[in-house]
Design an enzyme around this catalytic site. Sequence first.
Site, PDB file in Angstrom:
ATOM      1  N   ASP A 123       0.904  -1.171   0.025  1.00  0.00           N
ATOM      2  CA  ASP A 123       0.098   0.020   0.101  1.00  0.00           C
ATOM      3  C   ASP A 123       0.955   1.222  -0.079  1.00  0.00           C
ATOM      4  OD1 ASP A 123       0.742  -0.758   2.762  1.00  0.00           O
ATOM      5  OD2 ASP A 123      -0.517   0.681   3.477  1.00  0.00           O
ATOM      6  N   GLU A 173       0.176  -1.417   5.395  1.00  0.00           N
ATOM      7  CA  GLU A 173       1.115  -1.111   6.598  1.00  0.00           C
ATOM      8  C   GLU A 173       0.741   0.423   6.763  1.00  0.00           C
ATOM      9  OE1 GLU A 173       4.963   0.585   7.892  1.00  0.00           O
ATOM     10  OE2 GLU A 173       3.657   1.408   6.445  1.00  0.00           O
TER      11      GLU A 173
HETATM   12 ZN   LIG Z   1       6.646   2.346   4.134  1.00  0.00          ZN
END
Ligand SMILES: [Zn+2]
Length: 411
Positions: free
Chosen positions: A86, A179
């Site tokens: 992401d 994340e």
């Molecule tokens: Zn990162």
Amino acid sequence: METNDYKKNLLTRFLHYVSFDTQSKPSAKHSPSSVGQMKLAQNLQKELTELGLQNVQVSKHAVVTAYLPANCAELSHTIGLIAHLDTSPECSGKNVRPEVIENYRGGDIALGSGEEFISPAYYPFMHQLIGKTLIVTDGNTLLGADNKAGIAEIMTALEVLQQGGLPHCNLRVAFTPDEEIGLGMQYFPLEDFPCDWAYTFDGGEVGELEYENFNAATAKIHIVGRNIHTGYAKGKMVNALALACDFHQGFSKQDVPEKTSGREGFFHLNHLAGDVEKAELHYLIRDFNAESFVRRKQFVQDWTAKFNAEKGLKQPIECVVQDSYKNMYEAVKKVPQAISIAEKAMEICGVKVIHKAIRGGTDGAFLSANGLACPNIFTGGYNFHSKHELISLEGMEKAVEVIVEMVKLKK
Ligand SMILES: [Zn+2]
């Protein structure tokens, strides 16, 4: 190492991965929080299979995992290589149009049509990049080097190892979603990912090797007041907002994010809301040192008790302190090879190691807390989460070289 081919593939791969819009959504409850992450995951599954990895899987949560067994009897240990799919919710990652600047000559770089620019006056690190090939944005989106550079570097290192028949230990690869919003790790298949240690490739400038991060907790303070018409309030009203202001006065004015750096910890008031009837204060508590972290948490509890006693509140203030993540060093120090092998590989590649303590958390911190020591290594990128994000191709090449060297070192 055969150079030119892999360098071209590295750039092509990177430019391909940033074409996927994988921005994570902060309000999401489930992972992956965006469809683009699943699309990129499936694309990587195909590529990993083509590269000859085994047991290549994409879970329904868009976690990609794969295995490459060692090809050399002396290298029987297992290293994990991890990057995230992401991009940050702070800046758009849609229709990324990267620009490649060969042989950067120094000075300002106009982005796209030129309204946005990046300048060494603001970013002195740009002086070190003179002569390099830079990849920048068109000024409308982030670049996505965080963390697609990490993915491209791992994929290219696997290609170099496979095509060159180079010696390597057992390798496990994982590409994980979300994340940036702290959701991705809850579905990480840790039991199916047995490694002696692992690395995230999610750092910045060339040479960064990070294996310490904050211990982190939150404190939520709940205050109940009593509302009475202001004309008749004397001796009766309890104003929750006024109590909230008083309560906050008990905290240090110095131990705050805006006045600390390096290894200093802090308390951060990041939410204050309410009315006369009720008020909420939320604090972030951060400290590298385990003992002073405990002291900070205890301080909030003690101050709440003291405040309640001093004010003689009928309805005492409530305080809930909850741990968020731990300093990964607690786990990493039990596996010193995780650091020494990375340092050795960087040395072989002519990279000067930069030790930094992360003033935040990483997916590696989560994995470390769950028993898998997982330091963080550089990608070569700068200005993450911003339209000013950039990376040098030479920095990415160094990361590939470091991986290739690292996996052939004996434990
Ligand atoms: Zn990162």
